[in-house]
Design a protein around this motif. Structure first.
Motif, PDB file in Angstrom:
ATOM      1  N   UNK A   1     -13.512   0.279  -8.292  1.00 54.53           N
ATOM      2  CA  UNK A   1     -14.413  -0.971  -8.575  1.00 54.53           C
ATOM      3  C   UNK A   1     -13.465  -2.168  -8.510  1.00 54.53           C
ATOM      4  N   UNK A   2     -12.259  -2.191  -9.148  1.00 56.68           N
ATOM      5  CA  UNK A   2     -11.179  -3.055  -9.049  1.00 56.68           C
ATOM      6  C   UNK A   2     -10.552  -3.065  -7.568  1.00 56.68           C
TER       7      UNK A   2
ATOM      8  N   UNK B   1     -13.170   0.807   1.925  1.00 54.19           N
ATOM      9  CA  UNK B   1     -13.626   1.007   0.657  1.00 54.19           C
ATOM     10  C   UNK B   1     -15.334   1.197   0.635  1.00 54.19           C
ATOM     11  N   UNK B   2     -15.800   0.279   1.015  1.00 54.27           N
ATOM     12  CA  UNK B   2     -17.424   0.620   1.145  1.00 54.27           C
ATOM     13  C   UNK B   2     -17.796   2.111   1.734  1.00 54.27           C
ATOM     14  N   UNK B   3     -17.127   2.327   2.900  1.00 61.42           N
ATOM     15  CA  UNK B   3     -17.431   3.734   3.653  1.00 61.42           C
ATOM     16  C   UNK B   3     -17.012   4.680   2.615  1.00 61.42           C
TER      17      UNK B   3
ATOM     18  N   UNK C   1      -4.362   4.015  -0.604  1.00 62.66           N
ATOM     19  CA  UNK C   1      -3.747   3.207   0.261  1.00 62.66           C
ATOM     20  C   UNK C   1      -4.430   1.799  -0.085  1.00 62.66           C
ATOM     21  N   UNK C   2      -5.868   1.749  -0.084  1.00 61.78           N
ATOM     22  CA  UNK C   2      -6.521   0.473  -0.224  1.00 61.78           C
ATOM     23  C   UNK C   2      -6.390   0.010  -1.829  1.00 61.78           C
ATOM     24  N   UNK C   3      -6.243   0.884  -2.788  1.00 62.75           N
ATOM     25  CA  UNK C   3      -5.985   0.435  -4.064  1.00 62.75           C
ATOM     26  C   UNK C   3      -4.578  -0.150  -4.156  1.00 62.75           C
ATOM     27  N   UNK C   4      -3.646   0.467  -3.523  1.00 67.65           N
ATOM     28  CA  UNK C   4      -2.246  -0.181  -3.451  1.00 67.65           C
ATOM     29  C   UNK C   4      -2.403  -1.680  -2.806  1.00 67.65           C
ATOM     30  N   UNK C   5      -3.026  -1.551  -1.672  1.00 71.62           N
ATOM     31  CA  UNK C   5      -3.006  -2.821  -0.899  1.00 71.62           C
ATOM     32  C   UNK C   5      -3.621  -4.007  -1.547  1.00 71.62           C
ATOM     33  N   UNK C   6      -4.949  -3.743  -2.202  1.00 62.57           N
ATOM     34  CA  UNK C   6      -5.846  -4.553  -3.010  1.00 62.57           C
ATOM     35  C   UNK C   6      -5.069  -4.831  -4.219  1.00 62.57           C
ATOM     36  N   UNK C   7      -3.910  -3.986  -4.860  1.00 64.62           N
ATOM     37  CA  UNK C   7      -3.243  -4.458  -6.026  1.00 64.62           C
ATOM     38  C   UNK C   7      -2.132  -5.319  -5.908  1.00 64.62           C
TER      39      UNK C   7
END
Length: 439
Positions: free
Chosen positions: A355-356, A380-382, A404-410
């Motif tokens: 979610x975050x 992330x939606x996929x 990877x998505x979590x790291x980039x978003x963070x």
């Protein structure tokens, strides 16, 4: 090793060329792990991933001056992995559970490394190159098996059904995993086209390749994923085009629309399933989930311990398959798998992780002009929609992409950005926007 050799090795590990080669190697190894295991054995596949993990740790050490410690790993990822590790103590097989955790942590290390040594555009370009090769190899083997030789390649799980318009599996083992990979590839190829990072001819070939693979997979989840990603793309386009002062209202409106859509979708699930032609697939899942919830009630808070993909001989997996007279390797849903293995605590932590990451990446994509930032939230939606029907997000390629998505978003819109800026000061490199690396 003398100083000259040591210096050259240090320079190599710190170079942009090595970072690109490493990223391509990681994507190729993780996405083709099924084929590697079938061709060379599980030990070979594990050794390759372990070696890449060691190299990744060394690269992070070499680049330690340009990496902020507080931004190294998202806190939600750390807490989720910590809970999974703690669950080893009440697992029915502590040794197997521990090594399953090591596997998840090892792939997470690969994702963290890529998230720090490559920016978003460089990451999706590397993924796009790997997807083109793997999907091309998959279709070539399917043509060879189903048309030219007319014999299945059982050692790769290829049934040779391409002459009957599928379903095909490629080198990924199952049609559902091929369909998932094809959707991920299409998202990547379309963002490549919008950013003009590859020639138009190559973009057209890539989109056709991904579309053919998705259609021939005949996976019932492909249609759902395509609709979800298309809806997310349209919503993101509306938000990006809105005036800054109205953007917040658009965001809240979209959030409310999604909530209502989920309620309506659940209420109308049976007509939707019939329209998609996925009745038999869903009925299998419904029976599995209903049986699984009975075991969840035995250990509702902390679950039965982390295993990732099911251990066939361990409780409760063996018991579930025995009752159903099936041989499931997962709960066919990442959410149900987390609930079974890590309990409600683990499921809440998984929701926090995903979610975050989704909210942060969505806000970044809605505010920044470059279309490249849309890649992370759409991916992330996929992943999150696919997690309703498969457990790919908890291991292998899906878990790598999620990390990877979590790291980039963070890297932005988190307490790390404010804390790092306060500690480092505004003039130091790591206090600047990390989404665009210096190299």
């Amino acid at each position: 090793m003398n100083e000259t050799t040591h210096g050259r090795l240090w320079t190599l590990l710190d170079s942009a060329a090595f970072a690109r080669a490493y990223t391509i190697a990681v994507f190729a190894a993780v996405f083709s792990s099924f084929a590697i295991e079938r061709l060379a054995g599980r030990v070979t596949a594990v050794t390759i991933v372990a070696a890449l993990g060691v190299i990744g740790a060394v690269v992070l050490f070499v680049r330690r001056r340009e990496i902020s410690l507080v931004r190294l790993v998202p806190s939600t990822l750390v807490v989720f992995l910590a809970w999974a590790l703690i669950s080893v103590f009440w697992s029915t097989d502590r040794t197997l559970s521990f090594w399953s955790w090591v596997s998840a942590a090892g792939i997470a290390l690969l994702g963290v490394t890529i998230g720090h040594i490559r920016d978003t555009l460089q990451t999706l370009r590397a993924l796009g190159d790997v997807m083109r090769w793997l999907l091309s190899i998959s279709l070539a083997l399917e043509v060879l098996s189903g048309i030219l030789l007319d014999t299945p390649f059982r050692f790769l799980g290829i049934q040779g059904a391409i002459a009957q318009a599928g379903p095909i599996q490629g080198i990924f083992g199952t049609r559902n995993l091929l369909g998932f990979v094809a959707v991920v590839a299409l998202i990547t190829f379309l963002v490549e086209y919008r950013t003009q990072s590859v020639p138009p001819g190559l973009s057209l070939f890539s989109v056709v390749l991904g579309s053919v693979a998705a259609l021939l997979s005949d996976s019932p989840t492909v249609g759902v994923l395509a609709l979800a990603v298309a809806a997310a793309s349209a919503a993101l386009t509306l938000v990006r085009g809105a005036r800054p002062q109205r953007r917040s209202a658009w965001q809240w409106g979209l959030g409310a629309t999604v909530a209502v859509g989920l309620i309506v979708g659940y209420a109308a699930r049976h007509p939707i399933i019939a329209w998609l032609g996925a009745g038999s697939d869903f009925s299998t899942r419904a029976v599995l989930w209903e049986n699984l919830l009975g075991y969840v009630r035995l250990e509702p808070v902390h679950g039965f311990g982390w295993f990732g993909p099911w251990a066939a001989r361990e409780f409760p997996f063996a018991s579930i398959n025995y009752v159903l007279r099936e041989s499931h390797a997962s709960a066919l849903s990442a959410y149900f798998d987390v609930l079974l293995q890590l309990g409600w605590v683990g499921l809440l932590l998984f929701f926090a992780l995903t979610g975050f990451a989704l909210v942060r990446s969505w806000l970044i994509a809605s505010e920044r002009r470059s279309i490249v930032y849309a890649w992370t939230p759409l991916l992330l939606v996929a992943l999150l929609v696919d997690s309703l029907f498969e457990s790919f997000t908890l291991s292998g390629p899906g878990w790598l992409l999620l990390v990877i998505c979590a790291v980039r978003a963070g890297h932005a819109r988190s307490w790390r950005e404010r804390l790092d800026a306060r500690i480092a000061g505004p003039d130091l490199p790591h206090a600047q926007d990390p989404s665009s690396p210096a190299r």
